[in-house]
Design a protein around this motif. Structure first.
Motif, mmCIF file in Angstrom:
data_model
loop_
_atom_site.group_PDB
_atom_site.id
_atom_site.type_symbol
_atom_site.label_atom_id
_atom_site.label_comp_id
_atom_site.label_asym_id
_atom_site.label_seq_id
_atom_site.Cartn_x
_atom_site.Cartn_y
_atom_site.Cartn_z
ATOM 1 N N ASP A 351 23.948 38.107 42.918
ATOM 2 C CA ASP A 351 22.746 37.501 43.743
ATOM 3 C C ASP A 351 22.678 36.055 43.127
ATOM 4 O OD1 ASP A 351 20.190 37.033 44.666
ATOM 5 O OD2 ASP A 351 19.298 38.979 44.058
ATOM 6 N N ILE A 352 22.773 35.119 44.002
ATOM 7 C CA ILE A 352 22.675 33.805 43.594
ATOM 8 C C ILE A 352 21.255 33.288 43.646
ATOM 9 C CG2 ILE A 352 24.760 33.225 44.277
ATOM 10 C CD1 ILE A 352 23.935 31.621 46.707
ATOM 11 N N ILE A 353 20.239 34.238 43.819
ATOM 12 C CA ILE A 353 18.821 34.194 43.793
ATOM 13 C C ILE A 353 18.135 33.369 44.878
ATOM 14 C CG2 ILE A 353 16.783 33.311 42.437
ATOM 15 C CD1 ILE A 353 18.514 35.170 40.776
ATOM 16 N N GLY A 354 17.010 33.665 45.142
ATOM 17 C CA GLY A 354 16.347 33.185 46.540
ATOM 18 C C GLY A 354 16.129 31.804 46.773
ATOM 19 N N ASP A 355 16.332 30.894 45.644
ATOM 20 C CA ASP A 355 15.843 29.635 45.604
ATOM 21 C C ASP A 355 17.294 28.594 45.746
ATOM 22 O OD1 ASP A 355 17.017 29.801 43.244
ATOM 23 O OD2 ASP A 355 15.556 28.396 42.188
ATOM 24 N N ALA A 356 18.335 29.589 46.176
ATOM 25 C CA ALA A 356 19.649 28.845 46.431
ATOM 26 C C ALA A 356 19.512 27.796 47.386
ATOM 27 C CB ALA A 356 20.811 29.926 46.724
ATOM 28 N N ASP A 357 19.890 26.655 47.129
ATOM 29 C CA ASP A 357 20.321 25.737 48.216
ATOM 30 C C ASP A 357 21.889 25.554 48.522
ATOM 31 O OD1 ASP A 357 21.740 24.561 46.070
ATOM 32 O OD2 ASP A 357 20.514 22.825 45.856
ATOM 33 N N LEU A 358 22.025 24.904 49.559
ATOM 34 C CA LEU A 358 23.533 24.910 50.281
ATOM 35 C C LEU A 358 24.494 24.611 49.258
ATOM 36 C CD1 LEU A 358 25.266 25.373 52.921
ATOM 37 C CD2 LEU A 358 24.777 22.479 53.107
ATOM 38 N N ALA A 359 24.356 23.576 48.297
ATOM 39 C CA ALA A 359 25.466 23.289 47.145
ATOM 40 C C ALA A 359 25.512 24.399 46.636
ATOM 41 C CB ALA A 359 24.738 22.175 46.361
ATOM 42 N N ARG A 360 24.559 25.357 46.074
ATOM 43 C CA ARG A 360 24.797 26.503 45.085
ATOM 44 C C ARG A 360 25.528 27.479 45.981
ATOM 45 N NH1 ARG A 360 19.691 29.479 43.027
ATOM 46 N NH2 ARG A 360 19.302 27.661 41.943
ATOM 47 N N PHE A 361 25.291 27.685 47.353
ATOM 48 C CA PHE A 361 26.150 28.543 47.935
ATOM 49 C C PHE A 361 27.582 28.057 47.984
ATOM 50 C CE2 PHE A 361 23.106 31.109 50.652
ATOM 51 C CZ PHE A 361 23.822 32.505 50.384
ATOM 52 N N ARG A 362 27.700 26.804 48.407
ATOM 53 C CA ARG A 362 29.127 26.304 48.410
ATOM 54 C C ARG A 362 29.952 26.531 47.012
ATOM 55 N NH1 ARG A 362 32.147 22.840 51.835
ATOM 56 N NH2 ARG A 362 30.341 22.545 53.236
ATOM 57 N N GLN A 363 29.265 26.172 46.057
ATOM 58 C CA GLN A 363 29.986 26.109 44.959
ATOM 59 C C GLN A 363 30.357 27.632 44.434
ATOM 60 O OE1 GLN A 363 27.092 23.378 43.202
ATOM 61 N NE2 GLN A 363 28.714 22.648 42.038
ATOM 62 N N THR A 364 29.393 28.304 44.449
ATOM 63 C CA THR A 364 29.479 29.956 44.350
ATOM 64 C C THR A 364 30.779 30.438 45.082
ATOM 65 O OG1 THR A 364 27.039 30.145 43.608
ATOM 66 C CG2 THR A 364 28.539 32.076 44.133
ATOM 67 N N LEU A 386 15.386 26.175 52.046
ATOM 68 C CA LEU A 386 16.043 25.293 51.349
ATOM 69 C C LEU A 386 17.365 24.780 51.979
ATOM 70 C CD1 LEU A 386 15.402 27.437 48.023
ATOM 71 C CD2 LEU A 386 14.176 25.097 48.818
ATOM 72 N N PHE A 387 17.859 25.515 52.831
ATOM 73 C CA PHE A 387 19.218 24.924 53.671
ATOM 74 C C PHE A 387 18.977 25.473 54.988
ATOM 75 C CE2 PHE A 387 20.012 29.317 51.890
ATOM 76 C CZ PHE A 387 20.633 29.962 52.812
ATOM 77 N N ASP A 388 20.027 25.027 55.735
ATOM 78 C CA ASP A 388 20.141 25.288 57.273
ATOM 79 C C ASP A 388 21.293 26.246 57.231
ATOM 80 O OD1 ASP A 388 21.480 24.516 60.026
ATOM 81 O OD2 ASP A 388 19.293 23.825 60.085
ATOM 82 N N PHE A 389 21.123 27.259 58.257
ATOM 83 C CA PHE A 389 21.859 28.480 58.573
ATOM 84 C C PHE A 389 23.147 27.588 59.130
ATOM 85 C CE2 PHE A 389 20.434 32.901 58.803
ATOM 86 C CZ PHE A 389 20.366 32.969 57.545
ATOM 87 N N GLU A 390 22.862 26.770 60.242
ATOM 88 C CA GLU A 390 24.402 26.386 60.577
ATOM 89 C C GLU A 390 25.142 25.424 59.679
ATOM 90 O OE1 GLU A 390 23.539 24.106 64.304
ATOM 91 O OE2 GLU A 390 21.817 25.282 64.666
ATOM 92 N N GLU A 391 24.635 24.732 58.646
ATOM 93 C CA GLU A 391 25.282 24.077 57.660
ATOM 94 C C GLU A 391 25.883 24.989 56.797
ATOM 95 O OE1 GLU A 391 22.686 21.531 55.655
ATOM 96 O OE2 GLU A 391 22.539 20.017 56.965
ATOM 97 N N LEU A 392 25.231 25.986 56.584
ATOM 98 C CA LEU A 392 25.942 27.235 55.943
ATOM 99 C C LEU A 392 27.043 27.665 56.498
ATOM 100 C CD1 LEU A 392 26.012 29.318 53.282
ATOM 101 C CD2 LEU A 392 24.365 30.635 54.578
ATOM 102 N N ALA A 393 27.235 28.042 57.701
ATOM 103 C CA ALA A 393 28.043 28.538 58.751
ATOM 104 C C ALA A 393 29.430 27.661 58.665
ATOM 105 C CB ALA A 393 27.622 28.740 60.118
ATOM 106 N N ASP A 394 29.081 26.452 58.643
ATOM 107 C CA ASP A 394 30.179 25.182 58.545
ATOM 108 C C ASP A 394 30.879 25.543 57.132
ATOM 109 O OD1 ASP A 394 30.783 23.725 60.792
ATOM 110 O OD2 ASP A 394 28.961 22.698 60.733
ATOM 111 N N ALA A 395 29.837 25.458 56.019
ATOM 112 C CA ALA A 395 30.543 25.835 54.768
ATOM 113 C C ALA A 395 31.379 26.937 54.520
ATOM 114 C CB ALA A 395 29.315 25.681 53.691
ATOM 115 N N LEU A 396 30.970 27.954 55.026
ATOM 116 C CA LEU A 396 31.749 29.349 55.141
ATOM 117 C C LEU A 396 33.155 29.143 55.788
ATOM 118 C CD1 LEU A 396 29.133 32.189 55.971
ATOM 119 C CD2 LEU A 396 30.575 31.915 53.800
ATOM 120 N N GLY A 397 33.256 28.362 57.049
ATOM 121 C CA GLY A 397 34.149 28.160 57.698
ATOM 122 C C GLY A 397 35.178 27.517 57.086
#
Length: 704
Positions: A351-364, A386-397
């Motif tokens: 759990d990277i905590i609810g205040d996670a931004d896109l950078a934290r998601f990507r690095q984790t 704190l982040f955009d779902f579409e940007e997260l989707a691109d990061a995941l891909g």
């Protein structure tokens, strides 16, 4: 193998029964063909034009017909056979018969379908149907169905024995963006069936996954042989309806009463290498993840989330699956601890905590997917500012492609999540709202990995005494009986299956003479084709000393006649008492299935076989590896392996016995049911203590 490419890539489509009448199948076919890249040729003797196209009065009036054309038939059932013959005479080889009114509709329909089959065989036609919705090839824009909905193009090919299933799926697929390459409604399968399309799509480099809705399989052995080759490189996902159908209401053996039709399908589908989905949602969940993601290298997976609750739900789902939660290891945990806030627990689920931004998601994600202990990941996120779902989707891909490990997502939200799911789809990453759907998708990647790594081997061919076995079975024909019991124990001996020393006694004196040749107390069993359950009527005595053998013979005989006055009593079998130390009673059996042939069973035996039903099944013939897997699949397997200080049983002897029984029923298809129960297993080997089998006397007789 039959080449079916002309069904999906014709140069022209001839529609027989074309019409512009509102609400008609003929009109729907033409309207759905509006996207077809080739030429459309309507045929109807009552129309000069249809929807603005020239209409021909008959097949013979269509110019330049050839084997590269596809004919679609939507005329009344009474005229279909003649029309198909005309199609064949015009040199067309590919036919789709939409019309109903054949084997599904009574005796006249069955006769009509047989006539259709004869024409197809005479002219070597590739015929789909009758009574089908049609077929689709999204590559060429071909849609010869009367269903609504146009699925997007994709790399999944779908077949169904239910036209209603196809009709329902097309609209759903368009709504959810599920892409198909080919779609086929199989109908009555008068000529082409599911095996033909499995073989065709298995050779198609652009079909990455095959999905199949099946209600029945006509030739189970052919299905297994074909699918087994295809699943080495192309996954097949099957949903089989009718799972609760009763298998054997009047079965004479334990195996016969336990082995219902679904056990045969479960075994057959497994041996074919297919993945079985249990509901419609799973079919498409499995199909999408297999088409878009690499296989799991191992079963340990990670959970990354910005919300604790969804992570716990995912962990529960993993606990109920074959997958396990990966241990990150000290080095990865240290890297995560350096990156994440102090309040974050750097264990899995992470759990990277609810205040996670896109950078934290990507690095984790980068750290976790880079861990050798992680085979794949479920990534969950609830929307935050704190982040955009579409940007997260691109990061995941991007990260999934970089690490080449499978990822499934649960981006949980409304419209924003839908847009993100569209982006994930371009990377082949499926998105689910519910983690309970995401985890089975990952598990499907592990299951198919096992299929690709499975080494198929030919069944062993043991040196057996066929002449002796045939003579024993022939006695059943001579006595005009279908049931054989312990009087046929020599059949097992002829196939190299160890049996206790002994013989058949037809008098009390015979019984004593046989017992005298055996060291120690004996077992005595009534022998009668009319008494199946011997123990229930006192027809079995165990541990009889030599001095009591004659009296026991008389008492068993009397009990039998009292229990069943009209029973034919052949005698009493007297045999060695098999009671080794640390023994376990098991069962090896077989039942003939209408679709797959003989189904072989292994499990916990003795008097508890139908109480616990702790069994495993395979379709015969059974190889050494398959037999060994059967011994490991039952819940009582630890008993055989030596649980709680027991000496391990001789599993090699069990595996060989399963194979020898498999060979026996394969050699003699007239055996409809067979039980070796109990098969007593000890550290020193096995002994078949009892036998019952039923034979089809007429079939047996015809084999000689």
């Amino acid at each position: 193998m039959t080449d079916l490419s002309g069904l999906f890539a014709p140069e022209r489509v001839v529609v027989i029964g074309a019409t512009d009448r509102e609400g008609s199948v003929g009109r729907a076919l033409l309207e759905n063909l509006s996207t077809f890249e080739g030429e459309i040729l309507p045929v109807n003797p009552n129309r000069e034009t249809v929807l603005g196209e020239q209409c021909y009065p008959g097949i013979d009036a269509v110019p330049d017909t050839s084997s590269s054309d596809l004919a679609v038939v939507a005329v009344p059932a009474s005229g279909v056979v003649d029309v198909v013959r005309q199609i064949a005479d015009a040199d067309l080889k590919n036919v789709v018969v939409i019309t109903a009114g054949f084997s599904e509709s009574g005796d006249r329909g069955r006769q009509r379908e047989q006539e259709l089959i004869e024409v197809a065989e005479e002219y070597d036609l590739n015929l789909v149907g009758p009574n089908c919705v049609g077929l689709i090839c999204t590559v060429s824009g071909l849609n010869v169905t009367f269903a609504q909905g146009r699925p997007p193009a994709g790399n999944i090919s779908l077949m169904s024995q239910s036209g209603a299933f196809i009709a329902a799926v097309l609209g759903w697929a368009a709504q959810h963006g599920v892409g198909f390459r080919h779609v086929v409604s199989l109908g009555n399968e008068a000529v082409l069936d599911e095996v033909d399309f499995i073989a065709e799509w298995g050779d198609d480099p652009d079909t990455d996954v095959i999905l199949a809705y099946l209600e029945d399989v006509d030739d189970g052995q052919r299905f297994i042989e074909t699918a087994r080759e295809v699943t080495k490189h192309t996954p097949i996902v099957v949903i089989k309806s009718g799972r609760t159908e009763a298998g054997a209401e009047a079965a004479a053996s334990h195996t016969g009463s336990i082995a219902g039709s679904d056990e045969a399908y479960t075994a057959g589908l497994h041996q074919a290498g297919t993945l079985r989905a249990m509901n419609i949602q799973e079919v498409f969940d499995f199909g999408q993840v297999l088409a878009g993601q690499p296989l799991l290298d191992h079963d340990e997976v990670a959970i990354i989330t910005n919300g604790g609750g969804p992570g716990v739900l995912t962990a529960d789902a993993i606990g109920e699956s074959r997958l396990t939660i990966a241990d990150f290891g000290d080095e990865v945990s240290a890297d995560l601890a350096e990156l994440l806030p102090e309040e974050a627990d750097v264990t899995n689920p992470l759990d990277i905590i609810g205040d996670a931004d896109l950078a934290r998601f990507r690095q984790t994600l980068d750290i976790v997917l880079g861990a050798d202990t992680v085979g794949g990941a479920v990534v969950l996120s609830v929307p935050t500012a704190l982040f955009d779902f579409e940007e997260l989707a691109d990061a995941l891909g991007d990260l999934q492609k970089r690490h080449e490990k499978p990822v499934v997502a649960c981006l949980m939200g409304g419209e924003e999540a839908n847009h993100a799911a569209d982006i994930l789809e371009t990377y082949g990453i499926p998105n689910y709202f519910d983690p309970a759907r995401a985890v089975p998708g990952l598990a499907a990647l592990a299951e198919y990995r096992d299929v690709t790594e499975r080494a198929y081997e030919s069944p062993a061919e043991f040196d057996v005494d066929h002449e002796r076995a045939s003579r024993i079975l022939a006695e059943a024909v001579d006595r005009d009986v279908e049931y054989l019991g312990v009087e046929a124990m020599d059949l097992l001996d002829a196939y190299g299956i160890p049996t206790p020393a002994g013989g058949l006694a037809e008098s009390a004196a015979d019984a004593e003479a046989i017992a005298a040749e055996i060291d120690g107390p004996v077992v005595m069993k009534i022998v009668s084709p009319d008494i199946i359950h011997k123990s229930d009527m006192g027809g079995v005595e165990v541990g009889v000393p030599i001095e009591e053998v004659q009296d026991t013979y008389q008492s068993i005989h009397e009990r039998a006649t009292d229990h069943e006055p009209d029973a034919t009593v052949i005698g009493v079998r007297v045999e060695e008492l098999v009671d080794p130390d640390e023994s376990t009673e098991t069962i090896v059996g077989a039942k003939r299935d209408a679709q797959f042939g003989h189904l072989v069973m292994f499990g916990l035996g003795g008097i508890f076989v139908q109480i616990f039903e702790d069994t495993s099944f395979r379709v015969a013939p059974v190889s050494d590896r398959e037999a060994r897997d059967m011994t490991a699949e039952i819940q009582a397997a630890p008993m055989l392996r030596g649980a709680r200080g027991r000496t391990p049983a001789d599993l090699d002897a069990v595996v060989e016995t399963i194979q020898r029984v498999s060979q026996l029923v394969t050699d003699y298809p007239a055996i409809t049911e067979l039980d070796v129960n109990p098969l007593v297993v000890s550290p020193d080997g096995v002994h078949a203590v009892d036998l019952r089998l039923t034979v089809d006397s007429e079939e047996l007789l015809s084999g000689y």
